[in-house]
Scaffold this motif. Structure first.
Motif, mmCIF file in Angstrom:
data_model
loop_
_atom_site.group_PDB
_atom_site.id
_atom_site.type_symbol
_atom_site.label_atom_id
_atom_site.label_comp_id
_atom_site.label_asym_id
_atom_site.label_seq_id
_atom_site.Cartn_x
_atom_site.Cartn_y
_atom_site.Cartn_z
ATOM 1 N N MET A 2 -17.010 -66.984 23.061
ATOM 2 C CA MET A 2 -15.898 -66.013 23.499
ATOM 3 C C MET A 2 -16.371 -64.697 23.658
ATOM 4 O O MET A 2 -16.985 -64.116 22.564
ATOM 5 N N THR A 3 -16.127 -64.037 24.752
ATOM 6 C CA THR A 3 -16.713 -62.592 24.812
ATOM 7 C C THR A 3 -16.033 -61.585 24.240
ATOM 8 O O THR A 3 -14.528 -61.860 24.088
ATOM 9 N N ALA A 4 -16.239 -60.341 24.053
ATOM 10 C CA ALA A 4 -15.291 -59.208 23.478
ATOM 11 C C ALA A 4 -14.191 -58.974 24.571
ATOM 12 O O ALA A 4 -13.316 -58.697 24.015
ATOM 13 N N GLU A 5 -14.538 -59.324 25.702
ATOM 14 C CA GLU A 5 -13.610 -59.143 26.819
ATOM 15 C C GLU A 5 -12.587 -60.320 27.050
ATOM 16 O O GLU A 5 -11.616 -59.977 27.944
ATOM 17 N N ALA A 6 -12.686 -61.342 26.588
ATOM 18 C CA ALA A 6 -12.063 -62.238 26.439
ATOM 19 C C ALA A 6 -10.460 -62.008 26.193
ATOM 20 O O ALA A 6 -10.039 -61.181 25.355
ATOM 21 N N LYS A 7 -9.486 -62.696 27.129
ATOM 22 C CA LYS A 7 -8.005 -62.128 27.011
ATOM 23 C C LYS A 7 -7.559 -63.601 26.555
ATOM 24 O O LYS A 7 -7.848 -64.944 26.876
ATOM 25 N N THR A 8 -6.274 -63.290 25.972
ATOM 26 C CA THR A 8 -5.398 -64.733 25.368
ATOM 27 C C THR A 8 -4.691 -65.211 26.714
ATOM 28 O O THR A 8 -4.645 -64.437 27.745
ATOM 29 N N ASP A 9 -3.841 -66.081 26.352
ATOM 30 C CA ASP A 9 -3.379 -66.933 27.460
ATOM 31 C C ASP A 9 -2.114 -66.065 27.853
ATOM 32 O O ASP A 9 -1.697 -66.379 29.317
ATOM 33 N N ASN A 10 -1.610 -65.139 27.267
ATOM 34 C CA ASN A 10 -0.615 -64.308 27.943
ATOM 35 C C ASN A 10 -1.163 -63.014 28.383
ATOM 36 O O ASN A 10 -0.496 -61.961 28.862
ATOM 37 N N GLY A 11 -2.262 -62.803 28.764
ATOM 38 C CA GLY A 11 -3.069 -61.914 29.718
ATOM 39 C C GLY A 11 -3.443 -60.558 28.812
ATOM 40 O O GLY A 11 -3.685 -59.763 29.168
ATOM 41 N N LEU A 12 -2.855 -60.470 27.406
ATOM 42 C CA LEU A 12 -3.395 -59.551 26.549
ATOM 43 C C LEU A 12 -4.497 -59.579 25.931
ATOM 44 O O LEU A 12 -5.048 -60.628 25.543
ATOM 45 N N ILE B 21 -5.432 -59.047 22.814
ATOM 46 C CA ILE B 21 -5.299 -59.367 21.475
ATOM 47 C C ILE B 21 -4.542 -60.546 21.231
ATOM 48 O O ILE B 21 -3.835 -61.212 22.131
ATOM 49 N N ARG B 22 -4.546 -61.116 20.122
ATOM 50 C CA ARG B 22 -3.896 -62.293 19.611
ATOM 51 C C ARG B 22 -3.088 -61.629 18.533
ATOM 52 O O ARG B 22 -3.303 -61.578 17.469
ATOM 53 N N LEU B 23 -1.695 -61.838 18.730
ATOM 54 C CA LEU B 23 -0.777 -61.682 17.596
ATOM 55 C C LEU B 23 -0.658 -62.523 16.623
ATOM 56 O O LEU B 23 -0.844 -63.741 16.686
ATOM 57 N N LEU B 24 -0.273 -61.877 15.313
ATOM 58 C CA LEU B 24 -0.531 -62.857 14.133
ATOM 59 C C LEU B 24 1.049 -62.790 13.470
ATOM 60 O O LEU B 24 1.796 -62.134 13.826
ATOM 61 N N HIS B 25 1.211 -63.903 12.682
ATOM 62 C CA HIS B 25 2.501 -64.049 11.904
ATOM 63 C C HIS B 25 3.592 -63.901 12.764
ATOM 64 O O HIS B 25 3.705 -64.383 13.798
ATOM 65 N N LEU C 86 19.464 -47.019 19.365
ATOM 66 C CA LEU C 86 18.437 -48.170 19.493
ATOM 67 C C LEU C 86 17.966 -48.095 20.999
ATOM 68 O O LEU C 86 18.451 -47.413 21.921
ATOM 69 N N SER C 87 16.749 -48.724 21.110
ATOM 70 C CA SER C 87 16.053 -48.746 22.356
ATOM 71 C C SER C 87 15.781 -50.121 22.723
ATOM 72 O O SER C 87 15.691 -51.007 22.182
ATOM 73 N N TRP C 88 15.738 -50.101 24.288
ATOM 74 C CA TRP C 88 15.495 -51.433 24.854
ATOM 75 C C TRP C 88 14.120 -51.542 25.404
ATOM 76 O O TRP C 88 13.498 -50.536 25.572
ATOM 77 N N ALA C 89 13.460 -52.648 25.086
ATOM 78 C CA ALA C 89 11.927 -52.955 25.366
ATOM 79 C C ALA C 89 11.833 -54.290 26.010
ATOM 80 O O ALA C 89 12.735 -55.156 25.658
ATOM 81 N N THR C 90 10.739 -54.643 26.835
ATOM 82 C CA THR C 90 10.369 -55.856 27.202
ATOM 83 C C THR C 90 9.257 -56.442 26.481
ATOM 84 O O THR C 90 8.355 -55.748 26.162
ATOM 85 N N VAL C 91 9.530 -57.741 25.977
ATOM 86 C CA VAL C 91 8.386 -58.552 25.084
ATOM 87 C C VAL C 91 7.018 -58.641 25.942
ATOM 88 O O VAL C 91 7.405 -59.280 26.918
ATOM 89 N N ALA C 92 5.912 -58.250 25.619
ATOM 90 C CA ALA C 92 4.710 -58.478 26.041
ATOM 91 C C ALA C 92 4.109 -59.799 25.578
ATOM 92 O O ALA C 92 3.295 -60.419 26.168
ATOM 93 N N GLY C 93 4.271 -59.792 24.169
ATOM 94 C CA GLY C 93 3.565 -60.966 23.585
ATOM 95 C C GLY C 93 4.156 -61.227 22.092
ATOM 96 O O GLY C 93 4.838 -60.352 21.593
ATOM 97 N N VAL C 94 4.072 -62.506 21.523
ATOM 98 C CA VAL C 94 4.740 -62.768 20.397
ATOM 99 C C VAL C 94 3.638 -63.376 19.554
ATOM 100 O O VAL C 94 2.821 -64.168 19.958
ATOM 101 N N GLY C 95 3.654 -63.679 18.112
ATOM 102 C CA GLY C 95 2.996 -64.317 17.277
ATOM 103 C C GLY C 95 3.517 -65.696 17.214
ATOM 104 O O GLY C 95 4.550 -65.964 17.556
#
Length: 112
Positions: A1-11, A13-17, A49-58
């Motif tokens: 796996m290269t340093a530029e490899a992306k996860t299945d959600n396009g990010l 990084i891979r989120l934990l927990h 409070l603020s609204w945001a769109t979820v980009a990824g989850v652990g």
């Protein structure tokens, strides 16, 4: 796996927990009320409070999926930049609500 490899959600990084990565909607500063009144950024209001769109989850997130709109307290956030885009990293417990899907146009509404 290269340093530029992306996860299945396009990010890149891979989120934990129970982490949730969100992208803020709108910008800080002036905003408009529902009646069209401009509210300056310097106006003091209670905790807002603020609204945001979820980009990824652990892997241990149970109630939120990528693409959901969530409501959270902007005071309890950690900001991160990924490929020039700004994101906020939260724990699932820091999310106060998930926006409901829209009701069908011909529906009469929701009743308790």
């Amino acid at each position: 796996m290269t340093a530029e490899a992306k996860t299945d959600n396009g990010l890149p990084i891979r989120l934990l927990h129970d982490r949730v990565l969100v992208q803020l909607e709108g910008v800080d500063g002036e905003r408009r009320s529902a009646a069209g009144i401009v509210i300056p950024a310097t106006a003091t209001v209670g905790r807002r409070l603020s609204w945001a769109t979820v980009a990824g989850v652990g892997p241990h997130v149970r109630s939120i999926v990528a693409g959901d709109r969530v409501l959270f307290d902007p005071e309890e956030r950690s900001e991160v930049e990924l490929h020039g885009s700004q994101y906020v990293l939260l724990r699932e417990r820091d999310v106060h609500a998930v926006a409901a899907r829209r009701v069908e146009p011909d529906a009469t509404g929701l009743y308790l």
